[in-house]
Design an enzyme around this catalytic site. Structure first.
Site, PDB file in Angstrom:
ATOM      1  N   LYS A 270       0.833  -1.203   0.000  1.00 39.50           N
ATOM      2  CA  LYS A 270       0.000   0.000   0.000  1.00 39.50           C
ATOM      3  C   LYS A 270       0.866   1.251   0.000  1.00 39.50           C
ATOM      4  O   LYS A 270       2.014   1.212   0.463  1.00 39.50           O
ATOM      5  CB  LYS A 270      -0.859   0.034   1.281  1.00 39.50           C
ATOM      6  CG  LYS A 270      -2.002  -0.965   1.307  1.00 39.50           C
ATOM      7  CD  LYS A 270      -2.788  -0.849   2.601  1.00 39.50           C
ATOM      8  CE  LYS A 270      -3.928  -1.844   2.664  1.00 39.50           C
ATOM      9  NZ  LYS A 270      -4.975  -1.631   1.655  1.00 39.50           N
ATOM     10  N   ARG A 344     -10.314 -11.546   2.155  1.00 38.98           N
ATOM     11  CA  ARG A 344     -11.126 -12.641   1.610  1.00 38.98           C
ATOM     12  C   ARG A 344     -10.373 -13.973   1.694  1.00 38.98           C
ATOM     13  O   ARG A 344     -10.982 -15.027   1.788  1.00 38.98           O
ATOM     14  CB  ARG A 344     -11.553 -12.306   0.172  1.00 38.98           C
ATOM     15  CG  ARG A 344     -10.419 -12.112  -0.792  1.00 38.98           C
ATOM     16  CD  ARG A 344     -10.815 -11.323  -2.043  1.00 38.98           C
ATOM     17  NE  ARG A 344     -10.879  -9.876  -1.809  1.00 38.98           N
ATOM     18  CZ  ARG A 344     -11.197  -8.976  -2.720  1.00 38.98           C
ATOM     19  NH1 ARG A 344     -11.503  -9.337  -3.947  1.00 38.98           N
ATOM     20  NH2 ARG A 344     -11.233  -7.695  -2.426  1.00 38.98           N
TER      21      ARG A 344
END
Ligand code: BES
Ligand code: MN
Ligand code: ZN
Length: 486
Positions: A270, A344
């Site tokens: 990120k 996920r």
């Protein structure tokens, strides 16, 4: 905090025994029924232009002649909706919490009948207004002196208001616990810390907690969860907490919370700006612990299981790389095209694990996608479910708890994007509709379960000056679980 109901008595609010009095004024005209000194003060303040009967306006007065309580605050609520009253309570508490008052009496003037929702709102407002993070900040200001709060009501309202206060107190304690966990920095709140916290809670509130380590998870075949954990030196944990409030044969509600204690993005790293906020990426896990606490404190006659897969998402020599293929516990293989779509990857194995409990329903809670924040902002959490009845239950729980969600779609057409040439499924598709694609990915691991997914990326914490965890969606989840109790 000691929460009570209090009868106004013959002398009215002016004669009430309290250190501080907070009067919430409903409507845009001067309310009837106030005692003379308070009514006169209010009328004069409005006339002099020092107070307006408009939502959020406040007035503080000290040692008003004829009023027993030395501190008096008025807050206008606007309309009489519970949501407006709660907001005014938070504002009023903000005015009074720093003062010398220890016992506060809260009264609602000009509204309709008080009920459980008002009691719940008051306890929630107190939790919200008085919370202050101090764990790693010795210079934080001292705690408020307030230790008793009562809601002034009529005899006929006492039973309902008292029940609401009790429920609200448990929810507020659960939300505070969630905030405390989530606000702790990543070097404090590790997977090991979360597991220890769960164990401690279980002892205190009477639920069983089992903690699986990396080896246990390997044996279970949780290749997807462990692939995220492998980039970090911090050992992963898989927490299973069980509250048994109903009969053994009663199918449980299962809550699955994303517990990424820090999300760097991994090799798909990120940007630096704002990355500190990724310590909040265990907000789902925190809300599961908070809900367990609230439900257990209330002794709810329901079976509730909390499942928390928790690890860090780090880059490193052993970290997963874009293009890597891993095998999930379900047997489906996953091509990891972006290591930053890690939530996920840990949730899918937890959903497969949940099947063994033959749950009545499964709800996962996750700070899953930035796309959900783009879609819904910070007010409503994203809700996904193929089950209309379950979606309706969760939406209604959110409305009642003043912790609202909004349903987004799960049409099979979206699934196209998750196709991979190298595995059964890819962990990302295009950027468009990112929150939906994440939910579509999870759906592939839910088999015959009655399942719903809450994306709390926008609601679990505040950014900016008031940066900090919100404790959401503990109120929604607690309402949901309680509505399923006998
Ligand atoms: N934890 C983040 C989601 C997130 C991002 C929450 C910003 C709140 C604010 C999640 O693990 C993530 O990184 N998601 C990616 C998915 C993408 C790579 C498909 C995202 O949202 O950018
Ligand atoms: Mn991520
Ligand atoms: Zn994440």
């Amino acid at each position: 905090m000691d929460f009570k109901t209090q009868l106004a008595g013959a002398g009215g609010l002016a004669a009430l025994a309290a250190d501080a009095l907070l009067v919430l004024v409903v409507g845009d005209t001067l309310p009837g029924g106030l005692d003379q000194p308070l009514a006169e003060l209010l009328a004069a303040a409005v006339k002099d232009g020092d107070f307006e009967l408009k939502s959020g306006k406040t007035l503080y007065a000290h040692r008003v002649a004829g009023v027993k309580a030395p501190r008096v605050a008025f807050v206008a609520t606007g309309d009489g909706a519970v949501k407006s009253v709660r907001k005014a309570m938070v504002t009023g508490l903000g005015l009074l919490k720093g003062g010398g008052g220890k016992q506060l009496a809260v009264a609602v003037a000009g509204g309709g009948e008080l009920g459980a929702a008002h009691g719940e709102a008051l306890a929630g407002a107190v939790g919200e207004a008085l919370y202050l993070y101090r764990e790693t900040k010795p210079s934080a200001p001292p705690a408020s002196k307030l230790h008793a709060v009562s809601l002034v009501c009529a005899k006929t309202e006492v039973a309902a208001v008292a029940a609401g206060l009790k429920r609200g107190e448990a929810i507020a304690a659960g939300a505070t616990l969630a905030r405390e966990c989530a606000n702790r920095p990543g070097n404090h709140c590790t997977p090991t810390y979360l597991a220890a916290q769960a164990k401690k809670l279980g002892k205190e509130y009477g639920f069983k907690v089992e903690v699986l380590d990396r080896k246990d998870c390997e044996k279970l075949g949780m290749g997807s969860f462990l692939s995220v954990a492998q980039g970090s030196d911090e050992p992963p944990r898989f927490i299973v907490a069980r509250w048994q409030g109903a009969g053994k044969a009663d199918a449980p509600v299962v809550l699955v919370g994303k517990g990424i204690t820090f999300d760097t993005g991994g090799i798909s790293i990120k940007p630096a700006a704002g990355m500190d906020e990724m310590k909040f990426d265990m907000g789902g896990a925190a809300s599961v612990l908070g809900t367990l606490r609230a439900v257990a404190q209330l002794g709810a006659k329901v079976n509730l299981i909390g499942i928390i897969p928790t690890c860090e998402n780090m880059p490193g020599g052993r970290a997963i790389k874009p293009g890597d293929v891993v095998t999930s516990m379900s047997g489906q293989t996953i091509e990891i095209l972006n290591t930053d779509a890690e939530g996920r990857l840990i949730l899918c194995d937890a959903l497969t694990y949940a099947e063994r409990f033959k749950p009545a329903v499964v709800v996962d809670i996750a700070t899953l996608t930035g796309a959900c924040v783009v879609a819904l902002g910070h007010h409503r959490s994203g809700l996904f479910s193929a089950d209309d009845a379950l979606a309706a239950e969760l939406l209604s729980a959110g409305e009642q708890a003043l912790d609202p969600a909004w349903r987004l779609p799960l049409d099979e057409e979206y699934d196209e994007e998750l196709k991979s040439n190298f595995a059964d499924v890819a962990n990302v598709g295009s950027r468009d509709g990112g929150a939906i694609l994440a939910a579509m990915f999870l759906k592939r691991f839910t088999g015959k379960l009655r399942w719903a997914h809450l994306d709390i990326a926008g609601s679990a914490w505040n950014s900016g000056k008031a940066k900090g965890a919100t404790g959401r969606p503990v109120p929604l989840l607690t309402h949901f679980v309680l509505s399923r109790a006998q």
